[in-house]
Design a protein around this motif. Structure first.
Motif, PDB file in Angstrom:
ATOM      1  N   ASP A 125      13.876 -40.921 134.330  1.00 52.90           N
ATOM      2  CA  ASP A 125      15.172 -40.867 133.651  1.00 52.90           C
ATOM      3  C   ASP A 125      15.943 -39.555 133.875  1.00 52.90           C
ATOM      4  OD1 ASP A 125      14.224 -43.299 132.808  1.00 52.90           O
ATOM      5  OD2 ASP A 125      14.104 -42.764 130.680  1.00 52.90           O
ATOM      6  N   TYR A 129      19.587 -39.281 135.856  1.00 45.61           N
ATOM      7  CA  TYR A 129      20.753 -38.701 135.176  1.00 45.61           C
ATOM      8  C   TYR A 129      21.353 -37.579 136.031  1.00 45.61           C
ATOM      9  CZ  TYR A 129      23.715 -36.448 131.770  1.00 45.61           C
ATOM     10  OH  TYR A 129      24.793 -35.885 131.147  1.00 45.61           O
ATOM     11  N   TRP A 132      23.178 -39.112 139.004  1.00 42.07           N
ATOM     12  CA  TRP A 132      24.459 -39.730 138.634  1.00 42.07           C
ATOM     13  C   TRP A 132      25.528 -38.679 138.368  1.00 42.07           C
ATOM     14  CZ3 TRP A 132      21.204 -43.195 135.099  1.00 42.07           C
ATOM     15  CH2 TRP A 132      20.790 -44.326 135.810  1.00 42.07           C
ATOM     16  N   LEU A 155      20.430 -48.014 131.105  1.00 42.66           N
ATOM     17  CA  LEU A 155      20.330 -46.777 131.865  1.00 42.66           C
ATOM     18  C   LEU A 155      21.066 -46.875 133.193  1.00 42.66           C
ATOM     19  CD1 LEU A 155      19.224 -43.906 131.972  1.00 42.66           C
ATOM     20  CD2 LEU A 155      17.173 -44.796 133.048  1.00 42.66           C
TER      21      LEU A 155
END
Length: 158
Positions: A125, A129, A132, A155
């Motif tokens: 995760d 992140y 992105w 997500l």
């Protein structure tokens, strides 16, 4: 057949599909694999192949002196991400930032492409992140070569 420094390692080949733009330019990717108990364990970071990651056990078929990956027999659970760093961005700086996520990565300087292996035990995760945010900033683009980590609902964008 083997060119790896350690005995028991062989180059196995994976056929690569091309996208509408003809990418990747090669139609084959070679990966190092260790031969153990009648099967091969992938020991390379794939830059272009889909659905395969380091540690996966694969079967191969021989065509003359060439070993072609036939199928993944056992997936270790890790994911593979590919990151293309946009022109003008500092390669070493981005690679160092990505290594902070405890994921092995390898840089192909000529194409500005990073192959990142996310082991099954690593939380993907925070890395996603980060990627992105960097994509939104225009620094890089990325895709999943194989995504085996369970992701919470919502997500993934879109």
């Amino acid at each position: 057949m083997s060119g790896h420094a350690d005995p028991g390692y062989y180059k196995v080949l994976v056929r690569l599909p091309h996208d509408a733009d003809g990418y990747p330019t090669s139609s084959v990717e070679g990966l190092w694999a260790q031969f153990l108990d009648g099967v091969y364990r992938i020991d390379s970071l794939p830059f272009h192949a889909y659905d395969i990651a380091p540690g996966d056990w694969v079967s191969v078929r021989r065509e003359g002196q060439v070993l072609w990956v036939d199928e993944v027999l056992h997936a270790l659970g890790g994911s593979m991400l590919r990151v293309r760093i946009k022109a003008g961005e500092e390669l070493d700086e981005i690679q160092a930032a990505l290594q902070a996520f405890a994921c092995p990565c390898e840089l192909e300087r000529s194409t500005r492409l990073l192959a990142i292996h996310v082991p099954a035990q690593v939380n993907i995760d925070p890395l996603l992140y980060f990627l992105w945010v960097q994509r939104e900033a225009g620094v890089l683009d990325f895709e999943e070569g194989v995504l085996r980590h369970a992701l919470p609902d919502g997500l993934l964008p879109g």
